[in-house]
Design a protein around this motif. Structure first.
Motif, short mmCIF file in Angstrom:
data_model
loop_
_atom_site.label_atom_id
_atom_site.label_comp_id
_atom_site.label_asym_id
_atom_site.label_seq_id
_atom_site.Cartn_x
_atom_site.Cartn_y
_atom_site.Cartn_z
N ALA A 22 6.76 2.32 -6.90
CA ALA A 22 8.17 2.65 -7.26
C ALA A 22 8.45 4.04 -6.11
O ALA A 22 9.61 4.17 -5.84
N THR A 23 7.43 4.96 -6.43
CA THR A 23 7.84 6.20 -5.98
C THR A 23 7.39 6.21 -4.49
O THR A 23 8.32 6.95 -3.62
N ASP A 24 6.41 5.72 -3.91
CA ASP A 24 6.01 5.96 -2.51
C ASP A 24 5.74 4.55 -1.81
O ASP A 24 5.14 4.71 -0.62
N GLY A 25 6.18 3.57 -2.12
CA GLY A 25 6.04 2.34 -1.64
C GLY A 25 4.85 1.83 -1.38
O GLY A 25 3.94 2.13 -2.04
N PHE A 26 4.69 1.03 -0.23
CA PHE A 26 3.38 0.05 -0.10
C PHE A 26 2.21 1.03 0.11
O PHE A 26 1.24 1.02 -0.39
N ASP A 27 2.49 2.13 0.99
CA ASP A 27 1.37 3.25 1.37
C ASP A 27 1.13 3.90 0.32
O ASP A 27 -0.22 4.24 0.10
N GLY A 28 2.06 4.02 -0.68
CA GLY A 28 1.42 5.03 -1.91
C GLY A 28 0.61 4.08 -2.82
O GLY A 28 -0.35 4.55 -3.44
N ALA A 29 0.92 2.92 -3.12
CA ALA A 29 -0.14 2.00 -3.79
C ALA A 29 -1.32 1.86 -3.07
O ALA A 29 -2.46 1.74 -3.87
N VAL A 30 -1.36 1.65 -1.81
CA VAL A 30 -2.59 1.57 -1.10
C VAL A 30 -3.44 2.86 -1.39
O VAL A 30 -4.71 2.82 -1.53
N GLU A 31 -2.78 4.10 -1.15
CA GLU A 31 -3.73 5.48 -1.24
C GLU A 31 -4.14 5.27 -2.97
O GLU A 31 -5.17 5.80 -3.08
N LEU A 32 -3.45 4.88 -3.78
CA LEU A 32 -3.79 5.01 -5.19
C LEU A 32 -4.95 4.12 -5.50
O LEU A 32 -6.02 4.50 -5.99
N SER A 33 -4.86 2.74 -4.73
CA SER A 33 -5.93 2.11 -5.02
C SER A 33 -7.44 2.46 -4.43
O SER A 33 -8.37 2.24 -4.74
N ARG A 34 -7.24 3.18 -3.26
CA ARG A 34 -8.23 3.84 -2.62
C ARG A 34 -8.93 4.89 -3.46
O ARG A 34 -10.27 5.17 -3.45
N LYS A 35 -7.88 5.72 -4.07
CA LYS A 35 -8.58 6.86 -4.84
C LYS A 35 -9.34 6.26 -6.11
O LYS A 35 -10.33 6.77 -6.47
N TYR A 36 -8.88 5.10 -6.69
CA TYR A 36 -9.47 4.34 -7.76
C TYR A 36 -11.04 4.00 -7.47
O TYR A 36 -11.88 4.36 -8.13
N MET A 37 -11.06 3.46 -6.14
CA MET A 37 -12.41 2.92 -5.63
C MET A 37 -13.25 3.99 -5.26
O MET A 37 -14.53 3.97 -5.75
N GLN A 38 -12.69 5.12 -4.85
CA GLN A 38 -13.56 6.29 -4.59
C GLN A 38 -14.08 6.92 -5.74
O GLN A 38 -15.09 7.34 -6.01
N LYS A 39 -13.38 6.63 -7.07
CA LYS A 39 -13.98 7.39 -8.13
C LYS A 39 -14.98 6.72 -8.58
O LYS A 39 -16.01 7.05 -9.35
N THR A 40 -14.98 5.13 -8.43
CA THR A 40 -16.02 4.58 -8.79
C THR A 40 -17.35 4.53 -8.11
O THR A 40 -18.41 4.27 -8.49
N ALA A 41 -17.22 5.08 -6.95
CA ALA A 41 -18.32 5.48 -6.00
C ALA A 41 -19.14 6.81 -6.12
O ALA A 41 -20.24 7.03 -5.82
N GLN A 42 -18.50 7.54 -7.16
CA GLN A 42 -18.98 8.83 -7.52
C GLN A 42 -20.09 8.77 -8.27
O GLN A 42 -20.14 7.91 -9.28
#
Length: 207
Positions: free
Chosen positions: A187-207
């Protein structure tokens, strides 16, 4: 054809399930594709999304494990399975949904909050319990449950965010469900914002 064991293995490997609640089928497709582009490999399409079958059809050839959420009755469960759902999620345990999932060899992940509910779900063949809403619990709750029920695998959903996802996984969560964060990012940053947030979640699982 995927076997139940393979589906459960994929859920435990991916760690993050994106719970997609779209205001329209088109929005749900966009949200799902953003999550996939960000690295998430399990999508729960909720039956609160209008014309959700269109979303299943649009994502049929994506490299992602599709499931159905907000499933309230066995009729909806069967509809979802025939539409391509590889796992079924409901906000509470429904004893009539379990046999349908067992019949088709599909994992059933019911929402539970108490030991009594969890035991009933286990007795009906549920391999993963959805702790919902997880906002009401601390990650240490998993250890408390695994004391008397060491074989219970729990997926917290609702209230999981970037700040606490590692705490939940470290506490023993087999996976986590994320929902409102993705909608807010879209809602805030569109498609790219949702992509970036998803990427951050996956990065968290790899730490």
């Amino acid at each position: 054809m995927m076997l139940k064991h393979d589906i459960l293995f994929q859920l435990s490997e991916t760690k993050v399930v994106a719970v997609i609640r779209g205001n329209s089928a088109e929005e749900a497709v966009e949200l799902s594709k953003a999550a996939v582009q960000g690295g998430i490999r399990a999508i729960e399409l909720t039956y609160t999304t209008p014309h959700v079958q269109r979303v299943f059809e649009a994502l049929e050839y994506e490299d992602v494990l599709l499931g159905a959420g907000s499933v309230l009755d066995p009729e909806t469960a069967r509809h979802a399975i025939l539409a391509g759902a590889k796992f079924i999620v409901s906000p509470s345990f429904n004893e009539d949904i379990a046999p349908v999932c067992n019949r088709y060899g599909i994992p059933y992940l019911p929402g539970c909050m108490t030991i009594r509910e969890m035991v009933k779900a286990l007795e009906s063949g549920s391999d993963i319990i959805k702790l919902f809403p997880a906002t009401n619990f601390d990650p240490s709750f998993i250890k408390s449950v695994n004391g008397p029920l060491p074989h219970v695998r729990i997926m917290p959903t609702g209230g999981v965010n970037l700040e606490n996802i590692q705490d939940w996984l470290a506490a023993g969560a087999v996976a986590v469900g994320i929902a409102s964060d993705l909608n807010k990012a879209y809602a805030t940053d569109g498609f790219d914002g949702a992509v970036e947030l998803s990427r951050k979640y996956m990065q968290k699982t790899a730490q």
